[in-house]
Design a protein around this motif. Sequence first.
Motif, mmCIF file in Angstrom:
data_model
loop_
_atom_site.group_PDB
_atom_site.id
_atom_site.type_symbol
_atom_site.label_atom_id
_atom_site.label_comp_id
_atom_site.label_asym_id
_atom_site.label_seq_id
_atom_site.Cartn_x
_atom_site.Cartn_y
_atom_site.Cartn_z
ATOM 1 N N GLY A 534 -36.610 47.636 -47.306
ATOM 2 C CA GLY A 534 -36.231 47.313 -45.811
ATOM 3 C C GLY A 534 -36.263 48.642 -44.914
ATOM 4 O O GLY A 534 -35.292 48.624 -43.900
ATOM 5 N N SER A 535 -37.088 49.677 -45.114
ATOM 6 C CA SER A 535 -36.989 50.770 -44.096
ATOM 7 C C SER A 535 -38.156 50.529 -43.213
ATOM 8 O O SER A 535 -39.304 49.918 -43.438
ATOM 9 N N ASP A 536 -38.295 51.491 -42.303
ATOM 10 C CA ASP A 536 -39.620 51.420 -41.234
ATOM 11 C C ASP A 536 -40.692 51.947 -41.968
ATOM 12 O O ASP A 536 -41.829 51.177 -41.868
ATOM 13 N N PHE A 560 -41.548 50.246 -53.363
ATOM 14 C CA PHE A 560 -41.345 50.001 -51.980
ATOM 15 C C PHE A 560 -41.474 48.803 -51.630
ATOM 16 O O PHE A 560 -42.646 48.127 -51.718
ATOM 17 N N GLU A 561 -40.347 48.298 -50.975
ATOM 18 C CA GLU A 561 -40.313 46.897 -50.851
ATOM 19 C C GLU A 561 -40.168 46.481 -49.258
ATOM 20 O O GLU A 561 -39.251 47.237 -48.598
ATOM 21 N N GLY A 592 -44.521 43.172 -50.698
ATOM 22 C CA GLY A 592 -44.706 42.812 -49.286
ATOM 23 C C GLY A 592 -45.477 43.661 -48.400
ATOM 24 O O GLY A 592 -46.843 43.606 -48.837
ATOM 25 N N ASN A 593 -45.419 44.363 -47.632
ATOM 26 C CA ASN A 593 -46.280 45.134 -46.678
ATOM 27 C C ASN A 593 -46.935 46.146 -47.591
ATOM 28 O O ASN A 593 -46.066 47.151 -47.878
ATOM 29 N N ALA A 614 -49.867 45.701 -56.017
ATOM 30 C CA ALA A 614 -49.049 45.206 -54.775
ATOM 31 C C ALA A 614 -48.759 43.697 -55.170
ATOM 32 O O ALA A 614 -49.474 43.080 -55.733
ATOM 33 N N TYR A 615 -47.825 43.147 -54.836
ATOM 34 C CA TYR A 615 -47.115 41.841 -54.976
ATOM 35 C C TYR A 615 -46.459 41.354 -53.494
ATOM 36 O O TYR A 615 -45.936 42.268 -52.947
ATOM 37 N N GLN A 616 -46.689 39.992 -53.498
ATOM 38 C CA GLN A 616 -46.045 39.264 -52.164
ATOM 39 C C GLN A 616 -44.862 39.330 -52.134
ATOM 40 O O GLN A 616 -44.375 39.762 -50.908
ATOM 41 N N THR A 617 -44.142 39.053 -53.244
ATOM 42 C CA THR A 617 -42.631 39.038 -53.228
ATOM 43 C C THR A 617 -42.111 39.527 -54.573
ATOM 44 O O THR A 617 -42.925 39.717 -55.605
ATOM 45 N N ALA A 618 -40.636 39.574 -54.600
ATOM 46 C CA ALA A 618 -40.278 40.355 -55.960
ATOM 47 C C ALA A 618 -40.309 39.495 -56.945
ATOM 48 O O ALA A 618 -40.353 39.812 -58.154
ATOM 49 N N GLU A 619 -40.464 37.932 -56.654
ATOM 50 C CA GLU A 619 -40.681 36.998 -57.808
ATOM 51 C C GLU A 619 -41.704 36.893 -58.654
ATOM 52 O O GLU A 619 -42.034 36.616 -59.564
#
Length: 641
Positions: A534-536, A560-561, A592-593, A614-619
């Motif tokens: 959740g950081s810039d 990094f999420e 995420g990004n 890389a993954y789209q979401t944590a799940e």
Amino acid sequence: MMPRSVGDSHKKVSISRNFHSERDNIAEALFFTSQIRQSRLLLMSEFAAKAETARSDAPVYNVGHPSQMEGSAPKPEKFEPKQEQDNRQSADLLLFAVKQSGQSDTAKQAERLLPPIMIDYGNSIVTSDLKSKAERAQLSPPAKEASRPPIKWEDAPSQAKEPAKIADKPPEKAPEKPVEKTSERLQEKTSERRPEKQSDKQSEKQPDKQADKQIGRPIEGRSERLEEKEKERLPVEGREAKEYLHGDGKSLPPIARDFANIGRHMLQQQEAAEKLRPQIYVAQKSGDSRFPQGTKENPITSIQDAVDRSAGGTVINVAPGIYRERIKVDRSDISIKTNPENPAIIEPGVGAKGRGDAGFSISSYTSNVAIKNFEIRNFDGTNGGIRIDGRNISDITIAGNNVHSASGAEGISVYGRGKEESERVKNIDIVSNRVHNLKLGQLEAMPLNGNVSEFKVIGNAGYNLDNLYIDAIGGEKTSPNKDLDQPRKGLIAYNFADGISSTNNGSYKREPSAAGIYVDGAKQLEIRHNYVRGSDFGIEIASEHKGLAARQINVAGNIFENSKLAWLTRGGEANRPGGARETSVWNNTVIGNKRVQTQENVDLQTFRIFGNQAYQTAETIRELPTAIAVLMRKNRERTGR
């Protein structure tokens, strides 16, 4: 005094025959002989001391490393920037690869080319080769790597292309198992994930079985654990990973608590030693206000007074209560601590008393100081919650503190102002602190700035910050020597960052520009197993000063999420034309990004990005870096979930 020569002793003995008895002659001869022996012993001790000093030059990096776990899972998506796909076999660019009991071929090849380092994994110290080149060659004659030019701490820019010549050479294999050329590139690209062939596993199992028989231990499951140690990642279940990373949303997630425990584990020996040292007690009410003695029954009422009255080796114990003080620590070999379950509160803001300019300020020519477990709040108008600032400062521990709720002041800061290498700020441990809810403006929450070396930032948590969290800064003329004005030889590991954003910061026009970890012109850093969400920006490796580049940075095993702009930014900007080079970013997990931002003055030949997932979401996570996967398993065993 110069030792007497053998010739002088013979002259004096011949003269003594004319004036002394036979017994006196023998006594004097023995005296001269003893003098010669003492001089020889003195020379031998001096040579031994020099040798020991040479062997102790390597920095010690201390970080907990859990045991491994087992399992397998389908491979997730693997992504890499397009410009990084060529020549990824440059294994020597994995700077500062950690030498573990088991390694991938990529890490092994990288480690052989690195300068000697020593890393403490909590329970056991793992040491890279600390011997000279000649000694290493004698111990392992078959190794051809001894003839390769090693990567040095002070590599010049012109040397950056040299590793590329070495990179094409694959890791050496045993003679009986040659590798075909067609598979060499594939093996190096996937060595951090792919399990070894069955024949390789079998060759490693056998020695362990024999060792178990010799020491009488059971061998069941042991070979499987050894295989796990060679993996950079382990399979996990997505739902469990989400719960471990996110928690209940009401407090710090389980991963942040485990990170803090790793940091606390580092302090066990220090805590045990403190119990044996002289104790002074501080409380808000003394037994005899006229003559407080610093005992439990008659404590001192001011922390600053206790510091000023302390001799070397003293532990100052502060009872619960609110202390409106700014404490200056200019004495060496003292510990200042409070009960972590019911801590003392320091409020160093307006109206506070004391000689310092922060909640705790540690000044020049100070060593062996610990500040532990305090809550420090409301420190507007000061230089910060805890500040280390000066020259010739060493062996400082800042641990377990809760620093929060202030404006226009840094949380925990380190400034090295020494002009010479001998005047650097060194051996600084910032461990298991919380820094949160700060309005920083253009400041940083946890900066390390200037002539600072051999530091560890481990197990900390930073959240709700409106500017940069952990920031290693060079080139700001903090040190008058521009060649030393940059942090170096540091470890940043197992830190948690959440909500690091300048979108509510008027100093930056409320534009997103804050990073969880920022390397600004620093060098020789190991950044491992951090979790930034959740950081810039997740992590930024750059420099804001012309002619200065962030270099020799190893970023591995981090998560990094949901970074708002990019999980990785590298290079300088047009109005701040620094650069970045000689860096490896590998084996990280991106949720995420997955955007990578490349700015100006980046040496793409030596700044490599590879082997990340890389993954789209944590799940949807299917694998995590080994150390974090093991922490997650232990959390499941502990909670029973």
